[in-house]
Scaffold this motif. Structure first.
Motif, mmCIF file in Angstrom:
data_model
loop_
_atom_site.group_PDB
_atom_site.id
_atom_site.type_symbol
_atom_site.label_atom_id
_atom_site.label_comp_id
_atom_site.label_asym_id
_atom_site.label_seq_id
_atom_site.Cartn_x
_atom_site.Cartn_y
_atom_site.Cartn_z
ATOM 1 N N VAL A 90 4.133 -45.632 -3.414
ATOM 2 C CA VAL A 90 3.630 -45.623 -2.144
ATOM 3 C C VAL A 90 4.254 -44.426 -1.385
ATOM 4 O O VAL A 90 5.399 -43.948 -1.642
ATOM 5 C CB VAL A 90 3.957 -46.793 -1.005
ATOM 6 C CG1 VAL A 90 3.559 -46.264 0.582
ATOM 7 C CG2 VAL A 90 3.256 -48.044 -1.652
ATOM 8 N N THR A 91 3.569 -43.469 -0.629
ATOM 9 C CA THR A 91 4.013 -42.216 0.023
ATOM 10 C C THR A 91 4.440 -42.377 1.337
ATOM 11 O O THR A 91 3.390 -42.944 2.204
ATOM 12 C CB THR A 91 3.037 -40.952 -0.252
ATOM 13 O OG1 THR A 91 2.980 -40.924 -1.326
ATOM 14 C CG2 THR A 91 3.618 -39.777 0.310
ATOM 15 N N ALA A 92 5.478 -42.149 1.972
ATOM 16 C CA ALA A 92 5.960 -42.174 3.309
ATOM 17 C C ALA A 92 4.651 -41.190 3.979
ATOM 18 O O ALA A 92 4.544 -40.112 3.764
ATOM 19 C CB ALA A 92 7.270 -41.585 3.526
ATOM 20 N N ALA A 98 6.109 -42.094 8.466
ATOM 21 C CA ALA A 98 6.217 -40.859 7.695
ATOM 22 C C ALA A 98 7.847 -40.754 7.594
ATOM 23 O O ALA A 98 8.180 -39.832 6.567
ATOM 24 C CB ALA A 98 5.613 -39.683 8.317
ATOM 25 N N ASN A 99 8.655 -41.259 8.436
ATOM 26 C CA ASN A 99 10.074 -40.661 8.480
ATOM 27 C C ASN A 99 11.126 -41.517 7.852
ATOM 28 O O ASN A 99 12.088 -41.525 7.770
ATOM 29 C CB ASN A 99 10.279 -40.465 9.909
ATOM 30 C CG ASN A 99 10.571 -41.889 10.803
ATOM 31 O OD1 ASN A 99 9.782 -42.976 10.231
ATOM 32 N ND2 ASN A 99 11.245 -41.930 11.663
ATOM 33 N N ILE A 100 10.426 -42.587 6.996
ATOM 34 C CA ILE A 100 11.435 -43.755 6.542
ATOM 35 C C ILE A 100 11.979 -42.922 5.339
ATOM 36 O O ILE A 100 11.441 -42.180 4.521
ATOM 37 C CB ILE A 100 10.746 -45.207 6.208
ATOM 38 C CG1 ILE A 100 9.567 -45.042 5.307
ATOM 39 C CG2 ILE A 100 10.224 -45.839 7.475
ATOM 40 C CD1 ILE A 100 8.865 -46.174 4.864
ATOM 41 N N SER A 109 8.120 -42.741 -1.818
ATOM 42 C CA SER A 109 8.518 -41.619 -2.043
ATOM 43 C C SER A 109 8.402 -40.671 -0.670
ATOM 44 O O SER A 109 7.418 -40.805 0.080
ATOM 45 C CB SER A 109 7.674 -40.870 -3.110
ATOM 46 O OG SER A 109 6.431 -40.808 -2.900
ATOM 47 N N GLY A 110 9.234 -39.681 -0.647
ATOM 48 C CA GLY A 110 9.311 -38.881 0.666
ATOM 49 C C GLY A 110 10.601 -38.254 0.894
ATOM 50 O O GLY A 110 11.437 -38.507 0.204
#
Length: 234
Positions: free
Chosen positions: A69-71, A153-155, A190-191
């Motif tokens: 999974v992508t942030a 988005a910021n995790i 990921s992120g």
């Protein structure tokens, strides 16, 4: 939703029909099916909010696979009544099983072993829309069992458990009557974010007397209070 006068009879019938489970997930358009799901042993609900079963369902075990999974990306959780049945012609959850749908995430060191005893933050919810008279479960049925949401988005990157949940309230006018259906998915995010959102514990997040748990849905509803914390959006 539809309204009925003989809600007791319908609640009884609904206890036999309509049991369902979250079985599959998607990430940014990729169908991972059930590869990273800790699939429930059966489609029976959890009815006590004070047991460890409320984490990832009764008797479920970790699996070896993670879903990527992508942030900031899009995830879809998918519910159906029978194992492997993804036919849109069949209701995702029927039998008058009306109620909210939610999703939570929990940061863990290893999603293939963690038991779900950490902190959970909510990432999606659908309750009751007084204008359309539709529940979150109605929206699942309208969308072939699917509910999509954006991962904050910021995790921080790393392993997480993703907990998909629907609560059926057709018999919730008495304590212990609410039926909780949940599945945990094992994911790797990921992120480049750094946020570790505060959350709640399961058990502990819900009380049997919460207004969104103990409720007669056959009365007029002017303001349904969705169980659990507010959604974390990042």
């Amino acid at each position: 939703m539809k309204y009925f006068t003989s809600f007791g009879l319908l609640a009884c019938a609904g206890s036999v029909l309509g049991h369902s489970t979250f079985q599959e997930m998607w990430s940014d358009g990729k169908d991972y099916a059930s590869t990273c799901a800790r699939l429930p042993l059966n489609n029976n609900p959890v009815t006590s909010v004070s047991t460890n079963d409320v984490r990832c369902n009764a008797g479920t075990k970790p699996v070896a696979t993670l879903c990527n999974v992508t942030a900031g990306g899009n995830v879809i959780i998918e519910m159906h009544a029978q194992p492997g049945d993804r036919k849109c012609s069949n209701l995702a959850i029927g039998g008058n099983h009306y109620g909210p749908v939610m999703a939570y995430m929990s940061k863990v060191s290893d999603a293939t072993t963690n038991v779900g005893d950490g902190s959970w933050f909510k990432v999606a919810e659908d309750g009751y829309n007084t204008a359309t008279k539709k529940w979150g479960t109605d929206l699942l049925n309208d969308n072939c069992g699917k509910r999509s949401f954006k991962v904050p988005a910021n995790i921080a990157p790393g392993n997480y458990l993703l907990r998909a949940e629907a609560i059926a309230l057709h018999a919730a006018q008495s304590s212990g009557g609410a039926q909780l259906y949940m599945t945990c998915f094992q994911i790797n995010v990921s992120g480049s974010g750094t946020a570790n959102p505060a959350g709640v514990k399961f058990p502990g997040a819900y009380k049997a007397t919460d207004p969104g748990i103990l409720i007669n849905i056959y009365n007029t509803i002017t303001n349904y209070v969705i169980p659990g914390p507010a959604v974390y959006t990042g």
